[in-house]
Design an enzyme around this catalytic site. Structure first.
Site, PDB file in Angstrom:
ATOM      1  N   CYS A  88      -2.688 -11.647  22.284  1.00  0.00           N
ATOM      2  CA  CYS A  88      -3.579 -12.194  23.094  1.00  0.00           C
ATOM      3  C   CYS A  88      -4.997 -12.166  22.574  1.00  0.00           C
ATOM      4  O   CYS A  88      -5.648 -12.921  21.947  1.00  0.00           O
ATOM      5  CB  CYS A  88      -3.742 -11.831  24.306  1.00  0.00           C
ATOM      6  SG  CYS A  88      -2.222 -11.870  25.423  1.00  0.00           S
TER       7      CYS A  88
HETATM    8  N1  LIG Z   1       1.779 -10.402  25.875  1.00  0.00           N
HETATM    9  C1  LIG Z   1       1.104 -10.415  26.623  1.00  0.00           C
HETATM   10  O1  LIG Z   1       0.410  -9.400  27.105  1.00  0.00           O
HETATM   11  C2  LIG Z   1       0.363 -11.576  27.600  1.00  0.00           C
HETATM   12  C3  LIG Z   1      -0.416 -11.477  28.385  1.00  0.00           C
HETATM   13  C4  LIG Z   1      -0.985 -12.853  28.967  1.00  0.00           C
HETATM   14  C5  LIG Z   1      -0.540 -13.841  28.438  1.00  0.00           C
HETATM   15  N2  LIG Z   1       0.236 -13.990  27.644  1.00  0.00           N
HETATM   16  C6  LIG Z   1       0.611 -15.314  26.956  1.00  0.00           C
HETATM   17  O2  LIG Z   1       2.070 -15.628  27.572  1.00  0.00           O
HETATM   18  C7  LIG Z   1       2.489 -16.409  26.586  1.00  0.00           C
HETATM   19  C8  LIG Z   1       3.914 -15.873  26.289  1.00  0.00           C
HETATM   20  O3  LIG Z   1       3.561 -14.601  25.382  1.00  0.00           O
HETATM   21  P1  LIG Z   1       4.454 -13.529  25.437  1.00  0.00           P
HETATM   22  O4  LIG Z   1       4.153 -11.993  24.937  1.00  0.00           O
HETATM   23  O5  LIG Z   1       5.760 -13.372  26.605  1.00  0.00           O
HETATM   24  O6  LIG Z   1       5.501 -13.852  24.119  1.00  0.00           O
HETATM   25  P2  LIG Z   1       7.148 -13.531  23.912  1.00  0.00           P
HETATM   26  O7  LIG Z   1       7.165 -13.709  22.331  1.00  0.00           O
HETATM   27  O8  LIG Z   1       7.021 -12.074  24.036  1.00  0.00           O
HETATM   28  O9  LIG Z   1       8.077 -14.148  24.624  1.00  0.00           O
HETATM   29  C9  LIG Z   1       8.265 -15.507  24.570  1.00  0.00           C
HETATM   30  C10 LIG Z   1       9.676 -15.659  24.560  1.00  0.00           C
HETATM   31  O10 LIG Z   1       9.791 -17.413  24.508  1.00  0.00           O
HETATM   32  C11 LIG Z   1      10.894 -17.443  23.737  1.00  0.00           C
HETATM   33  N3  LIG Z   1      10.914 -18.751  23.316  1.00  0.00           N
HETATM   34  C12 LIG Z   1      10.086 -19.513  22.176  1.00  0.00           C
HETATM   35  N4  LIG Z   1      10.356 -20.859  22.173  1.00  0.00           N
HETATM   36  C13 LIG Z   1      11.144 -20.848  23.352  1.00  0.00           C
HETATM   37  C14 LIG Z   1      11.946 -22.262  23.924  1.00  0.00           C
HETATM   38  N5  LIG Z   1      11.428 -23.536  23.439  1.00  0.00           N
HETATM   39  N6  LIG Z   1      12.595 -22.295  24.921  1.00  0.00           N
HETATM   40  C15 LIG Z   1      12.812 -21.025  25.478  1.00  0.00           C
HETATM   41  N7  LIG Z   1      12.183 -19.993  25.055  1.00  0.00           N
HETATM   42  C16 LIG Z   1      11.547 -19.808  23.919  1.00  0.00           C
HETATM   43  C17 LIG Z   1      10.989 -16.489  22.790  1.00  0.00           C
HETATM   44  O11 LIG Z   1      12.312 -16.368  22.154  1.00  0.00           O
HETATM   45  C18 LIG Z   1      10.517 -15.325  23.487  1.00  0.00           C
HETATM   46  O12 LIG Z   1      11.205 -14.460  23.903  1.00  0.00           O
HETATM   47  C19 LIG Z   1       1.789 -16.617  25.286  1.00  0.00           C
HETATM   48  O13 LIG Z   1       0.856 -17.805  25.491  1.00  0.00           O
HETATM   49  C20 LIG Z   1       0.702 -15.496  25.553  1.00  0.00           C
HETATM   50  O14 LIG Z   1      -0.521 -15.908  24.725  1.00  0.00           O
HETATM   51  C21 LIG Z   1       0.817 -13.136  26.986  1.00  0.00           C
END
Ligand SMILES: NC(=O)c1ccc[n+]([C@@H]2O[C@H](COP(=O)([O-])OP(=O)(O)OC[C@H]3O[C@@H](n4cnc5c(N)ncnc54)[C@H](O)[C@@H]3O)[C@@H](O)[C@H]2O)c1
Length: 445
Positions: A273
């Site tokens: 992030c």
């Molecule tokens: N990690 C954090 O602390 C956090 C906090 C707030 C917001 N976010 C935001 O949330 C979003 C997700 O982040 P995250 O940390 O969960 O990422 P992540 O990589 O942990 O999880 C994303 C998941 O989506 C899956 N994926 C990718 N393409 C896909 C598709 N087409 N269909 C289905 N699944 C698919 C991946 O395999 C993965 O498991 C991002 O935009 C991030 O900026 C993250």
């Protein structure tokens, strides 16, 4: 009215919730819905994750396997790679990654792919919510036209909203259920339905007038953090130049009960992030001819912190008539923050890269990270992978320098200070007492 029908389904917990992307954000979210009595389907492209969930196992630090297993056994939670099941969902929440391209422009490919899957299997009456962090305008400029192209009309055929995710992995105090949720729809009906949905799983929902406001609020939160950490990092360098202990200064300033919020310096910023999100905002601003200077400056300060840490280690080794070239350097903690296993954008990767480029023999200990690979786009080198080393007395003794990059709780820092000859502490991990009794030379950020 589809809003009324959806609200009825939600209030009776009969709405089926689909979550696309079961990572750090999606898995805690879907489990929370299931624990509150909803049936939910998780959509993933990673088959390992769907099989782990089906077997009742969690792979995310804040979600217990006990809860995953409970939801699966009760028939509330299923995970699949079959996107045709999207048609069975009343609500679809998108939680896919939003990385940057090498040029530091937003990489929208994951959102576009998820949007295309929804478009393919959409049926009338669905509420679609984007949770992935992104620039203001994504929900109404990118997603809304995709669904309208399919022949559905907003409010009549579908509802659409943005609700930013604020989860803080590894934070035991604040988890999905007690972090207030901001909700902004592309229509009033969308806002109301999405607010009601989140009201089922979180204590406080704050609605705003549009999806764009919600998108901008999330970016402001994380840009605020990146800029303040940048200032803390600059203060650390400044204090070092003046021979003052930075951490003591921050702790003193933090006693002011108003008008000051403590941010701490460190070896750089990491995670999915804080290093990325400000670029989403500055990229969008540039489309409108606006140059966001605070963001650029913070980026410059934060991204060069690994170089500064290497400089501290180099100077300290030099004082003992040693060069980085040929020195044995132990990195303590490689995850981007305390007590979690997330390596994304971790500054430790850049520090290892820089030290290896200078000829050091670098190894690491991290109780949460068994292996580190260097094929990431954001590291300068593409060296051999490293594997976690047991923190034995000999390992500490034999190291010319120990660099504390992440202050994981299970590490015994007293022992490190007893046995090491030189410790570079970038996290204020060593207490005053530990430092007082230490035989090691200690260099603090
Ligand atoms: N990690 C954090 O602390 C956090 C906090 C707030 C917001 N976010 C935001 O949330 C979003 C997700 O982040 P995250 O940390 O969960 O990422 P992540 O990589 O942990 O999880 C994303 C998941 O989506 C899956 N994926 C990718 N393409 C896909 C598709 N087409 N269909 C289905 N699944 C698919 C991946 O395999 C993965 O498991 C991002 O935009 C991030 O900026 C993250």
């Amino acid at each position: 009215m589809i809003k009324d029908e959806l609200q009825q389904l939600i209030s009776e917990k009969k709405a089926t919730i689909g979550v696309i992307g079961l990572g750090y954000v999606g898995l805690p979210l879907i489990v929370e819905f299931c624990l509150k009595g909803f049936n939910a389907v998780g959509f993933e492209v990673d088959e390992h994750k769907t099989s782990e969930i089906s077997a009742g196992r969690s792979y995310i630090v804040d979600v217990t396997s006990e809860n995953v297993a409970k939801c699966v056994i009760e028939g509330k939670l299923t995970a699949t790679t079959d996107f045709s099941q999207l048609a069975n969902c009343d609500v679809i929440i998108i939680c896919v990654p939003t990385p940057l391209r090498k040029t530091k422009d937003p990489d929208m490919s994951y959102i576009l792919t998820a949007g295309a899957e929804i478009q393919k299997y959409m049926r009338p009456g669905q509420l679609i919510i984007l949770e992935s962090t992104t620039y203001p305008g994504t929900t109404d400029e990118v997603l809304q036209p995709m669904f309208e192209e399919k022949g559905f009309k907003l409010d009549e055929g579908f509802l659409l909203a943005f609700s930013p995710e604020r989860v803080d992995p590894g934070n035991p105090q604040f988890q999905t259920h007690n972090i207030p949720k901001v909700v902004g729809g592309v229509s009033d009906d969308s806002t109301e339905a999405a607010a009601m949905l989140y009201g089922q799983i979180v204590g406080q929902v704050h609605t705003v007038s549009s999806a764009r406001v919600a998108e901008a609020a999330k970016l402001w939160e994380n840009t605020f953090r990146a800029i303040n950490i940048g200032m803390a990092n600059e203060m650390a360098k400044l204090c070092n130049a003046l021979g003052i202990d930075t951490w003591e200064v921050v702790r003193a300033a933090a006693t002011k009960p108003f008008g000051f919020m403590a941010f701490y310096p460190g070896p750089g910023i990491g995670g999915h992030c804080i290093p990325l999100d400000p670029h989403y905002l500055s990229w969008k601003a540039r489309q409108h001819g606006f140059d966001s200077q605070f963001i650029s400056l913070a980026e410059q300060v934060n991204s060069t912190m690994p170089n500064y840490v290497v400089e501290l280690a180099t100077t300290a080794l030099n004082d003992s008539k040693k060069s980085v070239n040929g020195s044995k350097i132990l990195i303590l903690g490689v995850a981007y923050k305390k007590d979690i296993d997330d390596m994304r954008e971790s500054p430790a990767l850049s520090i290892i890269d820089l030290l290896r480029a200078d000829g050091a023999d670098v190894y690491y200990h991290d109780p949460f990270v068994p292996e580190v690979t260097f094929d990431h786009a954001y590291t300068i080198g593409a060296g051999d992978p490293l594997y976690n080393k047991e923190l034995t007395d000999d390992l500490i003794r034999e190291s010319d320098c120990v660099i504390i990059c992440t202050e994981h709780t299970p590490v015994d820092y007293n022992r490190v200070c007893e046995l090491a000859s030189l410790v570079v502490d970038t996290r204020d991990a060593l207490s005053v007492e530990t430092r007082g009794e230490s035989k090691a030379r200690i260099v603090r950020l």
